[in-house]
Design a protein around this motif. Structure first.
Motif, PDB file in Angstrom:
ATOM      1  N   THR A  10       0.847  -1.186   0.000  1.00  0.00           N
ATOM      2  CA  THR A  10       0.000   0.000   0.000  1.00  0.00           C
ATOM      3  C   THR A  10       0.880   1.234   0.000  1.00  0.00           C
ATOM      4  N   LEU A  11       0.620   2.155  -0.905  1.00  0.00           N
ATOM      5  CA  LEU A  11       1.292   3.452  -0.925  1.00  0.00           C
ATOM      6  C   LEU A  11       0.415   4.436  -0.153  1.00  0.00           C
ATOM      7  N   LEU A  12       0.979   5.039   0.886  1.00  0.00           N
ATOM      8  CA  LEU A  12       0.206   5.928   1.762  1.00  0.00           C
ATOM      9  C   LEU A  12       0.768   7.341   1.684  1.00  0.00           C
ATOM     10  N   LEU A  13      -0.013   8.242   1.103  1.00  0.00           N
ATOM     11  CA  LEU A  13       0.368   9.648   1.049  1.00  0.00           C
ATOM     12  C   LEU A  13      -0.021  10.315   2.362  1.00  0.00           C
ATOM     13  N   ALA A  14       0.938  10.959   3.017  1.00  0.00           N
ATOM     14  CA  ALA A  14       0.660  11.675   4.268  1.00  0.00           C
ATOM     15  C   ALA A  14       0.785  13.166   4.005  1.00  0.00           C
ATOM     16  N   GLY A  15      -0.354  13.832   3.848  1.00  0.00           N
ATOM     17  CA  GLY A  15      -0.363  15.270   3.636  1.00  0.00           C
ATOM     18  C   GLY A  15      -0.325  16.018   4.949  1.00  0.00           C
ATOM     19  N   HIS A  16      -0.004  17.299   4.866  1.00  0.00           N
ATOM     20  CA  HIS A  16       0.051  18.105   6.087  1.00  0.00           C
ATOM     21  C   HIS A  16      -1.328  18.263   6.692  1.00  0.00           C
ATOM     22  N   GLY A  17      -2.303  18.585   5.853  1.00  0.00           N
ATOM     23  CA  GLY A  17      -3.653  18.871   6.340  1.00  0.00           C
ATOM     24  C   GLY A  17      -3.879  20.359   6.481  1.00  0.00           C
ATOM     25  N   SER A  18      -5.095  20.804   6.170  1.00  0.00           N
ATOM     26  CA  SER A  18      -5.414  22.227   6.204  1.00  0.00           C
ATOM     27  C   SER A  18      -6.758  22.452   6.866  1.00  0.00           C
ATOM     28  N   ARG A  19      -6.893  23.590   7.519  1.00  0.00           N
ATOM     29  CA  ARG A  19      -8.198  23.964   8.069  1.00  0.00           C
ATOM     30  C   ARG A  19      -9.177  24.290   6.946  1.00  0.00           C
ATOM     31  N   ASN A  20      -8.633  24.596   5.783  1.00  0.00           N
ATOM     32  CA  ASN A  20      -9.448  24.836   4.602  1.00  0.00           C
ATOM     33  C   ASN A  20      -9.743  23.490   3.947  1.00  0.00           C
ATOM     34  N   VAL A  21     -11.017  23.120   3.925  1.00  0.00           N
ATOM     35  CA  VAL A  21     -11.411  21.807   3.406  1.00  0.00           C
ATOM     36  C   VAL A  21     -10.977  21.645   1.958  1.00  0.00           C
ATOM     37  N   GLU A  22     -10.968  22.736   1.197  1.00  0.00           N
ATOM     38  CA  GLU A  22     -10.592  22.642  -0.215  1.00  0.00           C
ATOM     39  C   GLU A  22      -9.152  22.141  -0.370  1.00  0.00           C
ATOM     40  N   GLY A  23      -8.282  22.525   0.561  1.00  0.00           N
ATOM     41  CA  GLY A  23      -6.909  22.067   0.488  1.00  0.00           C
ATOM     42  C   GLY A  23      -6.807  20.560   0.646  1.00  0.00           C
ATOM     43  N   ASN A  24      -7.531  20.008   1.604  1.00  0.00           N
ATOM     44  CA  ASN A  24      -7.534  18.555   1.796  1.00  0.00           C
ATOM     45  C   ASN A  24      -8.199  17.840   0.621  1.00  0.00           C
ATOM     46  N   ASP A  25      -9.245  18.457   0.077  1.00  0.00           N
ATOM     47  CA  ASP A  25      -9.914  17.876  -1.083  1.00  0.00           C
ATOM     48  C   ASP A  25      -8.962  17.797  -2.276  1.00  0.00           C
ATOM     49  N   GLU A  26      -8.096  18.809  -2.415  1.00  0.00           N
ATOM     50  CA  GLU A  26      -7.153  18.790  -3.529  1.00  0.00           C
ATOM     51  C   GLU A  26      -6.179  17.613  -3.414  1.00  0.00           C
ATOM     52  N   ILE A  27      -5.767  17.306  -2.191  1.00  0.00           N
ATOM     53  CA  ILE A  27      -4.874  16.157  -2.011  1.00  0.00           C
ATOM     54  C   ILE A  27      -5.592  14.863  -2.373  1.00  0.00           C
ATOM     55  N   GLU A  28      -6.858  14.753  -2.011  1.00  0.00           N
ATOM     56  CA  GLU A  28      -7.633  13.569  -2.393  1.00  0.00           C
ATOM     57  C   GLU A  28      -7.743  13.476  -3.917  1.00  0.00           C
ATOM     58  N   LYS A  29      -7.940  14.615  -4.577  1.00  0.00           N
ATOM     59  CA  LYS A  29      -8.022  14.615  -6.044  1.00  0.00           C
ATOM     60  C   LYS A  29      -6.670  14.245  -6.652  1.00  0.00           C
ATOM     61  N   PHE A  30      -5.607  14.726  -6.026  1.00  0.00           N
ATOM     62  CA  PHE A  30      -4.270  14.355  -6.502  1.00  0.00           C
ATOM     63  C   PHE A  30      -4.088  12.843  -6.409  1.00  0.00           C
ATOM     64  N   ALA A  31      -4.480  12.263  -5.275  1.00  0.00           N
ATOM     65  CA  ALA A  31      -4.333  10.822  -5.086  1.00  0.00           C
ATOM     66  C   ALA A  31      -5.104  10.051  -6.151  1.00  0.00           C
ATOM     67  N   GLU A  32      -6.293  10.535  -6.488  1.00  0.00           N
ATOM     68  CA  GLU A  32      -7.083   9.867  -7.517  1.00  0.00           C
ATOM     69  C   GLU A  32      -6.386   9.953  -8.874  1.00  0.00           C
ATOM     70  N   ALA A  33      -5.808  11.111  -9.174  1.00  0.00           N
ATOM     71  CA  ALA A  33      -5.070  11.247 -10.434  1.00  0.00           C
ATOM     72  C   ALA A  33      -3.836  10.346 -10.446  1.00  0.00           C
ATOM     73  N   TRP A  34      -3.198  10.192  -9.288  1.00  0.00           N
ATOM     74  CA  TRP A  34      -2.012   9.334  -9.209  1.00  0.00           C
ATOM     75  C   TRP A  34      -2.405   7.868  -9.384  1.00  0.00           C
TER      76      TRP A  34
END
Length: 295
Positions: A10-34
């Motif tokens: 399993t490849l596990l991306l560990a993002g920093h995390g943001s109080r802005n939900v859009e920032g976390n959503d972008e990481i999820e979208k990145f993971a889907e593209a990856w």
């Protein structure tokens, strides 16, 4: 017990995390593209803070049905999160899942790949300003800022590389918090030194509270300095170079630690390695002492 039909790793991306939900959503979208780039592989996401799935839960999820978990710190600079929190979480996960191998790759870092992205940003901003004289166009690399001097030093290195590769007389760094100087101070200095245009390049992967803050700061600075043309770059987490960098991290996750230390970008290393003339010794602090032999 490992499911015979499930991917062994399993490849596990560990993002920093943001109080802005859009920032976390972008990481999820990145993971889907990856995932689309790596079909058949299992790629999960977790965050260090400010999110629903944090490190412990992310590691537990990744371990289910896997023989190996490769944790990738999806972070540009190695500060306390990378140096302390991630290793502690992994050690705890090893105790909870003794039959699973846990591996941690190097963080993204500030190497050639990020430098190329920053260079491309600068070229776009210069075109936005109608290609002015670089000698009167200041450049500011704007980072998050950390209490870790090494993390701040990674951004300082990028500023030097950008200076070396271009004709701008001023290439400075600034931080949005924690440490100094701040953006307003650096703009004031560049204005005093005669810059008539300023390119501000945020060194951020994804959007968040700080990206929004930077936009507000630039608007105020435009009013304060109407004689200066400002060009503001964007966060760059979806650039192709970031995907390539992650692919490289995964491809070499089992490489010796010596290959993960901070020596990227040494032009003497590139030239001398071909002739086997380069002595590359590392200090205990992760710095690099170079002994260069010149033919």
């Amino acid at each position: 017990m490992t499911d015979a039909c499930s991917p062994p790793t399993t490849l596990l991306l560990a993002g920093h995390g943001s109080r802005n939900v859009e920032g976390n959503d972008e990481i999820e979208k990145f993971a889907e593209a990856w995932r689309q780039r790596r079909p058949g592989e299992r790629i999960e996401v977790c965050f260090i803070e400010h999110a629903e799935v944090l490190l412990d839960e992310g590691l537990d999820r990744a371990a289910r049905g896997a023989r190996r978990v490769v944790l990738i710190p999806f972070i540009l600079n190695a500060a306390g999160h990378v140096k302390m929190e991630l290793p502690a979480a992994v050690e705890a996960a090893r105790e909870r899942h003794p039959d699973v191998e846990f591996v941690v790759t190097r963080h993204l870092g500030m190497g050639r790949e990020i430098f190329e992205i920053l260079q491309a940003q600068l070229k776009r901003l210069m075109k936005e300003l109608d290609v002015p004289d670089p000698r009167t166009t200041g450049v500011i690399l704007l980072g998050r800022g950390s209490s870790d001097a090494g993390a701040n030093g990674e951004l300082a290195r990028m500023a030097r590389w950008v200076f070396e590769a271009n004709d701008h007389e001023l290439v400075d760094l600034a931080f949005t918090g924690v440490t100094w100087p701040r953006l307003e101070t650096v703009v004031q200095r560049q204005a005093r030194l005669g810059m008539t245009q300023i390119c501000v390049i945020p060194v951020y992967l994804f959007t968040g509270v700080l990206i929004e803050r930077i936009g507000g700061q630039i608007e105020r600075l435009r009013k304060q300095y109407p004689q200066i043309a400002f060009a503001l770059g964007a966060h760059f987490g979806f650039e192709p170079g970031i995907f390539d960098l992650l692919d490289a991290r995964v491809a070499h996750y089992d490489a010796p630690m010596a290959s993960l230390l901070e020596c990227d970008g040494c032009k003497y290393r590139e030239a001398a390695e071909a002739e086997h003339l380069h002595d590359h010794s590392h200090t205990a602090t992760g710095g690099c002492a170079h002994a260069h032999a010149h033919g």
